[in-house]
Design a protein around this motif. Sequence first.
Motif, PDB file in Angstrom:
ATOM      1  N   VAL A   1       8.915   8.557  -0.264  1.00 33.71           N
ATOM      2  CA  VAL A   1       8.149   7.511   0.407  1.00 33.71           C
ATOM      3  C   VAL A   1       9.092   6.338   0.640  1.00 33.71           C
ATOM      4  O   VAL A   1       9.736   5.867  -0.298  1.00 33.71           O
ATOM      5  N   ILE A   2       9.207   5.918   1.891  1.00 31.75           N
ATOM      6  CA  ILE A   2       9.948   4.699   2.212  1.00 31.75           C
ATOM      7  C   ILE A   2       8.905   3.620   2.454  1.00 31.75           C
ATOM      8  O   ILE A   2       8.176   3.656   3.447  1.00 31.75           O
ATOM      9  N   ALA A   3       8.810   2.690   1.525  1.00 30.31           N
ATOM     10  CA  ALA A   3       7.751   1.683   1.548  1.00 30.31           C
ATOM     11  C   ALA A   3       8.315   0.368   2.085  1.00 30.31           C
ATOM     12  O   ALA A   3       9.136  -0.277   1.428  1.00 30.31           O
ATOM     13  N   LEU A   4       7.885   0.009   3.277  1.00 31.48           N
ATOM     14  CA  LEU A   4       8.321  -1.237   3.896  1.00 31.48           C
ATOM     15  C   LEU A   4       7.439  -2.370   3.391  1.00 31.48           C
ATOM     16  O   LEU A   4       6.216  -2.342   3.575  1.00 31.48           O
ATOM     17  N   ALA A   5       8.035  -3.344   2.741  1.00 30.55           N
ATOM     18  CA  ALA A   5       7.314  -4.522   2.245  1.00 30.55           C
ATOM     19  C   ALA A   5       6.002  -4.154   1.552  1.00 30.55           C
ATOM     20  O   ALA A   5       4.934  -4.623   1.932  1.00 30.55           O
ATOM     21  N   PRO A   6       6.044  -3.310   0.514  1.00 29.74           N
ATOM     22  CA  PRO A   6       4.801  -2.932  -0.169  1.00 29.74           C
ATOM     23  C   PRO A   6       4.262  -4.056  -1.041  1.00 29.74           C
ATOM     24  O   PRO A   6       5.030  -4.808  -1.644  1.00 29.74           O
ATOM     25  N   SER A   7       2.948  -4.147  -1.114  1.00 28.51           N
ATOM     26  CA  SER A   7       2.317  -5.216  -1.913  1.00 28.51           C
ATOM     27  C   SER A   7       2.005  -4.722  -3.321  1.00 28.51           C
ATOM     28  O   SER A   7       0.889  -4.838  -3.813  1.00 28.51           O
ATOM     29  N   SER A   8       3.005  -4.198  -3.998  1.00 28.46           N
ATOM     30  CA  SER A   8       2.802  -3.494  -5.263  1.00 28.46           C
ATOM     31  C   SER A   8       2.281  -4.386  -6.386  1.00 28.46           C
ATOM     32  O   SER A   8       1.557  -3.914  -7.273  1.00 28.46           O
ATOM     33  N   LEU A   9       2.650  -5.664  -6.376  1.00 26.64           N
ATOM     34  CA  LEU A   9       2.164  -6.590  -7.404  1.00 26.64           C
ATOM     35  C   LEU A   9       1.196  -7.608  -6.829  1.00 26.64           C
ATOM     36  O   LEU A   9       0.867  -8.601  -7.487  1.00 26.64           O
ATOM     37  N   GLY A  10       0.730  -7.392  -5.612  1.00 25.45           N
ATOM     38  CA  GLY A  10      -0.208  -8.314  -4.994  1.00 25.45           C
ATOM     39  C   GLY A  10       0.473  -9.537  -4.414  1.00 25.45           C
ATOM     40  O   GLY A  10       1.704  -9.639  -4.382  1.00 25.45           O
ATOM     41  N   THR A  11      -0.339 -10.485  -3.951  1.00 26.35           N
ATOM     42  CA  THR A  11       0.198 -11.712  -3.357  1.00 26.35           C
ATOM     43  C   THR A  11      -0.719 -12.895  -3.644  1.00 26.35           C
ATOM     44  O   THR A  11      -1.951 -12.759  -3.595  1.00 26.35           O
ATOM     45  N   PRO A  12      -0.149 -14.066  -3.951  1.00 31.14           N
ATOM     46  CA  PRO A  12      -0.972 -15.256  -4.136  1.00 31.14           C
ATOM     47  C   PRO A  12      -1.815 -15.594  -2.914  1.00 31.14           C
ATOM     48  O   PRO A  12      -2.851 -16.262  -3.037  1.00 31.14           O
ATOM     49  N   LEU A  13      -1.411 -15.146  -1.736  1.00 32.97           N
ATOM     50  CA  LEU A  13      -2.190 -15.438  -0.530  1.00 32.97           C
ATOM     51  C   LEU A  13      -3.538 -14.726  -0.557  1.00 32.97           C
ATOM     52  O   LEU A  13      -4.520 -15.231  -0.015  1.00 32.97           O
ATOM     53  N   ALA A  14      -3.590 -13.549  -1.178  1.00 31.77           N
ATOM     54  CA  ALA A  14      -4.875 -12.863  -1.317  1.00 31.77           C
ATOM     55  C   ALA A  14      -5.796 -13.644  -2.236  1.00 31.77           C
ATOM     56  O   ALA A  14      -7.009 -13.727  -2.000  1.00 31.77           O
ATOM     57  N   ASP A  15      -5.226 -14.252  -3.271  1.00 29.45           N
ATOM     58  CA  ASP A  15      -6.022 -15.127  -4.140  1.00 29.45           C
ATOM     59  C   ASP A  15      -6.565 -16.306  -3.333  1.00 29.45           C
ATOM     60  O   ASP A  15      -7.731 -16.689  -3.473  1.00 29.45           O
TER      61      ASP A  15
ATOM     62  N   THR B   1      11.741   1.133  -1.752  1.00 31.46           N
ATOM     63  CA  THR B   1      11.213  -0.029  -1.061  1.00 31.46           C
ATOM     64  C   THR B   1      12.274  -0.739  -0.221  1.00 31.46           C
ATOM     65  O   THR B   1      13.449  -0.802  -0.583  1.00 31.46           O
ATOM     66  N   VAL B   2      11.804  -1.275   0.905  1.00 28.22           N
ATOM     67  CA  VAL B   2      12.614  -2.122   1.767  1.00 28.22           C
ATOM     68  C   VAL B   2      12.045  -3.533   1.654  1.00 28.22           C
ATOM     69  O   VAL B   2      10.858  -3.753   1.924  1.00 28.22           O
ATOM     70  N   ILE B   3      12.869  -4.471   1.244  1.00 30.68           N
ATOM     71  CA  ILE B   3      12.409  -5.810   0.887  1.00 30.68           C
ATOM     72  C   ILE B   3      12.705  -6.802   2.012  1.00 30.68           C
ATOM     73  O   ILE B   3      13.852  -6.942   2.442  1.00 30.68           O
ATOM     74  N   GLY B   4      11.664  -7.497   2.465  1.00 31.07           N
ATOM     75  CA  GLY B   4      11.829  -8.614   3.381  1.00 31.07           C
ATOM     76  C   GLY B   4      11.955  -9.897   2.593  1.00 31.07           C
ATOM     77  O   GLY B   4      11.119 -10.186   1.729  1.00 31.07           O
ATOM     78  N   SER B   5      13.004 -10.685   2.869  1.00 30.76           N
ATOM     79  CA  SER B   5      13.337 -11.777   1.963  1.00 30.76           C
ATOM     80  C   SER B   5      13.188 -13.183   2.541  1.00 30.76           C
ATOM     81  O   SER B   5      13.355 -14.162   1.812  1.00 30.76           O
ATOM     82  N   ASP B   6      12.870 -13.307   3.838  1.00 29.50           N
ATOM     83  CA  ASP B   6      12.790 -14.649   4.409  1.00 29.50           C
ATOM     84  C   ASP B   6      12.086 -14.585   5.764  1.00 29.50           C
ATOM     85  O   ASP B   6      11.814 -13.496   6.289  1.00 29.50           O
ATOM     86  N   VAL B   7      11.800 -15.762   6.315  1.00 27.89           N
ATOM     87  CA  VAL B   7      11.175 -15.889   7.629  1.00 27.89           C
ATOM     88  C   VAL B   7      11.962 -16.899   8.442  1.00 27.89           C
ATOM     89  O   VAL B   7      12.223 -18.014   7.966  1.00 27.89           O
ATOM     90  N   ASP B   8      12.360 -16.527   9.645  1.00 33.31           N
ATOM     91  CA  ASP B   8      13.019 -17.447  10.565  1.00 33.31           C
ATOM     92  C   ASP B   8      12.066 -17.777  11.709  1.00 33.31           C
ATOM     93  O   ASP B   8      11.508 -16.865  12.331  1.00 33.31           O
TER      94      ASP B   8
END
Length: 287
Positions: free
Chosen positions: A131-145, A199-206
Amino acid sequence: MKTHRTLIALSLWLFATGAMASKGVAFIHGTGKQTNAYDNYWTGNFVNSVRQGIPDSSKYVVINCDFDQFMWHQDAAGCLSGQLTNFINNEGITDLVAITHSNGGNVVRWIMSNPTSDSRFPNIINTLSRVIALAPSSLGTPLADAVNQGNVFEQTLGWILGYGSDAVKQQQVSWMANYNAQYLYGTQGRPSLPKPFETVIGSDVDSAIWDSDSYCGGYQYQVSLETTQNWLDDCSDGFLECTSQAGAGSVLFYDKSRTKGREPLSHHQSRRNCFKLDTILRSEIQG
Protein backbone atom coordinates in the motif's frame (compact mmCIF):
# COMPACT_ATOMS: atom_id res chain seq x y z
CA MET A 1 23.43 -33.26 -19.53
CA LYS A 2 20.88 -34.06 -16.83
CA THR A 3 21.88 -30.91 -14.93
CA HIS A 4 21.54 -28.87 -18.13
CA ARG A 5 18.01 -30.19 -18.75
CA THR A 6 17.07 -29.48 -15.14
CA LEU A 7 18.23 -25.88 -15.42
CA ILE A 8 16.27 -25.41 -18.63
CA ALA A 9 13.14 -26.85 -17.04
CA LEU A 10 13.58 -24.64 -14.00
CA SER A 11 14.02 -21.57 -16.21
CA LEU A 12 10.87 -22.40 -18.14
CA TRP A 13 8.93 -22.90 -14.91
CA LEU A 14 10.10 -19.57 -13.52
CA PHE A 15 9.20 -17.84 -16.78
CA ALA A 16 5.73 -19.41 -16.79
CA THR A 17 5.17 -18.47 -13.16
CA GLY A 18 6.12 -14.87 -13.87
CA ALA A 19 3.93 -14.77 -16.95
CA MET A 20 0.93 -15.95 -14.96
CA ALA A 21 1.34 -13.15 -12.40
CA SER A 22 -1.06 -10.31 -13.10
CA LYS A 23 -0.33 -6.95 -11.54
CA GLY A 24 -2.98 -4.34 -10.90
CA VAL A 25 -3.26 -0.97 -9.22
CA ALA A 26 -6.17 0.46 -7.23
CA PHE A 27 -6.69 4.16 -6.55
CA ILE A 28 -8.50 4.62 -3.23
CA HIS A 29 -9.83 8.09 -2.42
CA GLY A 30 -10.09 9.85 0.95
CA THR A 31 -12.98 11.35 2.89
CA GLY A 32 -16.13 11.97 0.86
CA LYS A 33 -18.85 10.14 -1.02
CA GLN A 34 -17.46 9.57 -4.49
CA THR A 35 -19.30 8.53 -7.63
CA ASN A 36 -16.65 9.68 -10.13
CA ALA A 37 -13.34 9.74 -8.27
CA TYR A 38 -11.47 9.36 -11.56
CA ASP A 39 -12.42 12.89 -12.62
CA ASN A 40 -13.40 14.61 -9.40
CA TYR A 41 -10.87 13.32 -6.88
CA TRP A 42 -7.72 12.17 -8.69
CA THR A 43 -8.18 13.54 -12.22
CA GLY A 44 -7.60 11.42 -15.29
CA ASN A 45 -4.17 12.98 -15.88
CA PHE A 46 -2.90 11.61 -12.57
CA VAL A 47 -4.47 8.15 -12.87
CA ASN A 48 -3.44 7.63 -16.49
CA SER A 49 0.13 8.65 -15.80
CA VAL A 50 0.61 6.48 -12.71
CA ARG A 51 -0.94 3.32 -14.18
CA GLN A 52 1.67 3.25 -16.94
CA GLY A 53 3.96 1.74 -14.34
CA ILE A 54 2.31 -1.68 -14.43
CA PRO A 55 2.93 -4.17 -17.28
CA ASP A 56 -0.69 -3.99 -18.50
CA SER A 57 -1.87 -0.45 -17.86
CA SER A 58 -5.51 -1.48 -18.39
CA LYS A 59 -5.47 -3.41 -15.11
CA TYR A 60 -6.47 -0.60 -12.77
CA VAL A 61 -9.52 0.37 -10.77
CA VAL A 62 -10.61 3.72 -9.35
CA ILE A 63 -12.68 3.16 -6.22
CA ASN A 64 -15.95 5.01 -5.64
CA CYS A 65 -17.31 4.55 -2.11
CA ASP A 66 -18.89 6.53 0.70
CA PHE A 67 -15.92 7.37 2.89
CA ASP A 68 -18.00 9.90 4.82
CA GLN A 69 -18.86 6.86 6.96
CA PHE A 70 -16.83 5.30 9.75
CA MET A 71 -14.07 3.14 8.27
CA TRP A 72 -15.76 -0.15 9.25
CA HIS A 73 -19.13 0.82 7.78
CA GLN A 74 -20.60 -1.31 5.01
CA ASP A 75 -20.52 1.69 2.69
CA ALA A 76 -16.83 2.24 3.46
CA ALA A 77 -14.80 -0.94 4.14
CA GLY A 78 -17.65 -3.08 2.80
CA CYS A 79 -17.89 -1.10 -0.42
CA LEU A 80 -14.12 -1.04 -0.85
CA SER A 81 -13.77 -4.78 -0.29
CA GLY A 82 -16.56 -5.44 -2.79
CA GLN A 83 -15.00 -3.32 -5.53
CA LEU A 84 -11.51 -4.70 -4.90
CA THR A 85 -12.82 -8.29 -4.91
CA ASN A 86 -14.59 -7.73 -8.23
CA PHE A 87 -11.44 -6.19 -9.71
CA ILE A 88 -9.22 -9.03 -8.47
CA ASN A 89 -11.58 -11.72 -9.75
CA ASN A 90 -12.53 -10.13 -13.07
CA GLU A 91 -8.96 -9.22 -14.02
CA GLY A 92 -7.22 -12.23 -12.47
CA ILE A 93 -5.06 -9.99 -10.29
CA THR A 94 -2.38 -11.79 -8.28
CA ASP A 95 -0.30 -8.73 -7.31
CA LEU A 96 -2.25 -5.68 -6.18
CA VAL A 97 -0.74 -2.29 -5.38
CA ALA A 98 -3.12 0.05 -3.56
CA ILE A 99 -2.57 3.79 -3.76
CA THR A 100 -4.56 5.55 -1.06
CA HIS A 101 -5.02 9.18 -0.11
CA SER A 102 -5.76 10.65 3.31
CA ASN A 103 -8.58 8.78 5.12
CA GLY A 104 -8.53 6.06 2.46
CA GLY A 105 -5.46 4.73 4.22
CA ASN A 106 -7.50 4.20 7.39
CA VAL A 107 -10.13 2.17 5.53
CA VAL A 108 -7.43 -0.05 4.04
CA ARG A 109 -5.80 -0.43 7.44
CA TRP A 110 -9.15 -1.52 8.85
CA ILE A 111 -9.34 -4.31 6.28
CA MET A 112 -5.75 -5.42 6.91
CA SER A 113 -6.19 -5.26 10.70
CA ASN A 114 -9.48 -7.15 10.90
CA PRO A 115 -9.24 -10.07 8.48
CA THR A 116 -11.90 -12.18 10.17
CA SER A 117 -14.62 -9.52 10.15
CA ASP A 118 -15.49 -10.02 6.45
CA SER A 119 -15.05 -13.12 4.31
CA ARG A 120 -13.63 -11.01 1.47
CA PHE A 121 -10.83 -9.47 3.51
CA PRO A 122 -8.36 -12.43 3.56
CA ASN A 123 -8.15 -12.72 -0.23
CA ILE A 124 -7.67 -8.97 -0.58
CA ILE A 125 -4.86 -9.08 1.98
CA ASN A 126 -3.23 -12.06 0.27
CA THR A 127 -3.38 -10.33 -3.12
CA LEU A 128 -2.00 -7.02 -1.87
CA SER A 129 1.74 -6.61 -2.36
CA ARG A 130 1.97 -3.11 -0.90
CA VAL A 131 0.00 0.00 0.00
CA ILE A 132 1.40 3.39 -0.99
CA ALA A 133 -0.42 5.79 1.31
CA LEU A 134 -0.34 9.41 0.20
CA ALA A 135 -0.74 11.76 3.18
CA PRO A 136 -2.61 9.22 5.36
CA SER A 137 -4.45 10.52 8.41
CA SER A 138 -3.20 7.69 10.61
CA LEU A 139 -3.12 9.70 13.86
CA GLY A 140 -5.95 12.06 12.98
CA THR A 141 -5.83 15.85 12.72
CA PRO A 142 -6.60 18.75 15.07
CA LEU A 143 -8.70 20.22 12.25
CA ALA A 144 -11.20 17.38 12.65
CA ASP A 145 -11.48 18.34 16.31
CA ALA A 146 -12.05 21.94 15.28
CA VAL A 147 -14.79 21.04 12.80
CA ASN A 148 -16.65 19.01 15.38
CA GLN A 149 -16.52 21.95 17.76
CA GLY A 150 -18.35 23.99 15.11
CA ASN A 151 -15.83 26.77 14.63
CA VAL A 152 -14.61 28.55 11.50
CA PHE A 153 -13.03 25.47 9.95
CA GLU A 154 -16.47 24.03 9.27
CA GLN A 155 -17.01 26.82 6.80
CA THR A 156 -13.53 27.35 5.37
CA LEU A 157 -12.59 23.69 4.87
CA GLY A 158 -15.88 22.05 4.00
CA TRP A 159 -14.48 21.11 0.61
CA ILE A 160 -12.00 18.74 2.23
CA LEU A 161 -13.49 17.82 5.59
CA GLY A 162 -17.13 17.18 4.76
CA TYR A 163 -18.87 19.27 7.41
CA GLY A 164 -18.70 16.97 10.42
CA SER A 165 -19.44 13.60 8.81
CA ASP A 166 -18.74 10.37 10.71
CA ALA A 167 -15.43 10.11 8.85
CA VAL A 168 -14.44 13.55 10.11
CA LYS A 169 -15.44 12.60 13.67
CA GLN A 170 -13.32 9.48 13.24
CA GLN A 171 -10.25 11.56 12.35
CA GLN A 172 -10.26 13.50 15.62
CA VAL A 173 -6.93 12.98 17.34
CA SER A 174 -8.28 11.27 20.47
CA TRP A 175 -10.62 9.06 18.45
CA MET A 176 -7.82 7.86 16.17
CA ALA A 177 -5.66 7.18 19.22
CA ASN A 178 -8.40 4.89 20.52
CA TYR A 179 -8.87 3.11 17.19
CA ASN A 180 -5.12 2.64 16.80
CA ALA A 181 -4.83 1.23 20.31
CA GLN A 182 -7.68 -1.26 19.95
CA TYR A 183 -8.63 -2.00 16.36
CA LEU A 184 -5.88 -1.00 13.93
CA TYR A 185 -2.40 -2.38 13.29
CA GLY A 186 0.71 -0.60 12.14
CA THR A 187 1.22 2.15 14.72
CA GLN A 188 3.87 2.21 17.45
CA GLY A 189 3.40 -0.55 20.01
CA ARG A 190 0.84 -2.40 17.89
CA PRO A 191 1.23 -5.49 15.69
CA SER A 192 2.63 -4.90 12.23
CA LEU A 193 0.31 -4.78 9.25
CA PRO A 194 0.35 -7.96 7.14
CA LYS A 195 1.54 -6.10 4.03
CA PRO A 196 3.79 -3.02 3.63
CA PHE A 197 2.04 0.29 4.31
CA GLU A 198 4.42 2.91 2.93
CA THR A 199 3.68 6.58 3.40
CA VAL A 200 4.39 9.67 1.33
CA ILE A 201 4.59 12.73 3.57
CA GLY A 202 3.51 16.23 2.58
CA SER A 203 5.47 18.70 4.66
CA ASP A 204 4.44 22.25 3.72
CA VAL A 205 2.11 24.52 1.75
CA ASP A 206 3.20 27.19 -0.73
CA SER A 207 0.69 29.87 -1.69
CA ALA A 208 2.80 32.83 -2.83
CA ILE A 209 0.83 34.53 -5.58
CA TRP A 210 4.00 35.14 -7.62
CA ASP A 211 5.12 31.49 -7.43
CA SER A 212 3.78 29.37 -10.29
CA ASP A 213 4.19 26.22 -8.16
CA SER A 214 1.42 27.51 -5.89
CA TYR A 215 -1.09 27.07 -8.72
CA CYS A 216 -0.59 23.34 -9.24
CA GLY A 217 -3.91 21.66 -8.44
CA GLY A 218 -5.71 24.98 -7.87
CA TYR A 219 -4.48 28.12 -6.16
CA GLN A 220 -7.61 28.52 -4.03
CA TYR A 221 -6.87 25.24 -2.23
CA GLN A 222 -3.34 26.37 -1.44
CA VAL A 223 -4.62 29.57 0.13
CA SER A 224 -7.08 27.66 2.34
CA LEU A 225 -4.48 25.11 3.39
CA GLU A 226 -1.93 27.83 4.11
CA THR A 227 -4.49 29.35 6.48
CA THR A 228 -5.27 26.14 8.35
CA GLN A 229 -1.57 25.34 8.61
CA ASN A 230 -1.41 28.05 11.26
CA TRP A 231 -3.22 25.65 13.63
CA LEU A 232 -0.83 22.77 12.89
CA ASP A 233 2.83 21.93 13.38
CA ASP A 234 5.37 23.59 11.14
CA CYS A 235 5.71 20.27 9.32
CA SER A 236 2.27 19.73 7.82
CA ASP A 237 0.48 19.68 4.48
CA GLY A 238 -2.20 22.12 5.64
CA PHE A 239 -4.55 19.35 6.78
CA LEU A 240 -2.35 16.77 8.46
CA GLU A 241 0.75 17.09 10.56
CA CYS A 242 3.72 15.06 9.40
CA THR A 243 3.61 12.98 12.59
CA SER A 244 0.11 11.83 11.71
CA GLN A 245 1.06 10.97 8.15
CA ALA A 246 4.03 8.97 9.41
CA GLY A 247 2.11 7.38 12.28
CA ALA A 248 1.49 3.97 10.70
CA GLY A 249 3.65 1.66 8.64
CA SER A 250 6.92 3.04 7.27
CA VAL A 251 7.87 6.26 5.50
CA LEU A 252 8.50 5.86 1.78
CA PHE A 253 9.65 9.46 1.38
CA TYR A 254 9.08 13.03 2.44
CA ASP A 255 7.93 15.17 -0.47
CA LYS A 256 10.98 17.44 -0.87
CA SER A 257 13.39 14.53 -0.97
CA ARG A 258 12.07 13.38 -4.36
CA THR A 259 9.79 15.97 -5.93
CA LYS A 260 10.87 18.15 -8.84
CA GLY A 261 12.53 21.31 -7.55
CA ARG A 262 12.29 19.91 -4.00
CA GLU A 263 8.79 21.35 -3.83
CA PRO A 264 6.45 20.49 -0.92
CA LEU A 265 3.14 18.72 -1.50
CA SER A 266 0.06 20.20 0.13
CA HIS A 267 -2.76 17.86 1.07
CA HIS A 268 -4.52 18.70 -2.17
CA GLN A 269 -1.42 18.40 -4.35
CA SER A 270 -0.64 14.91 -3.05
CA ARG A 271 -3.45 13.55 -5.26
CA ARG A 272 -2.41 15.47 -8.36
CA ASN A 273 0.43 15.21 -10.86
CA CYS A 274 2.31 18.05 -9.18
CA PHE A 275 6.12 18.24 -9.17
CA LYS A 276 6.47 14.83 -10.85
CA LEU A 277 4.60 12.95 -8.11
CA ASP A 278 2.86 10.91 -10.81
CA THR A 279 6.13 9.77 -12.38
CA ILE A 280 7.62 8.98 -8.96
CA LEU A 281 4.66 6.72 -8.20
CA ARG A 282 4.82 5.21 -11.69
CA SER A 283 8.42 4.24 -10.99
CA GLU A 284 7.50 2.82 -7.58
CA ILE A 285 4.85 0.45 -8.87
CA GLN A 286 7.16 -0.89 -11.57
CA GLY A 287 9.14 -2.71 -8.89
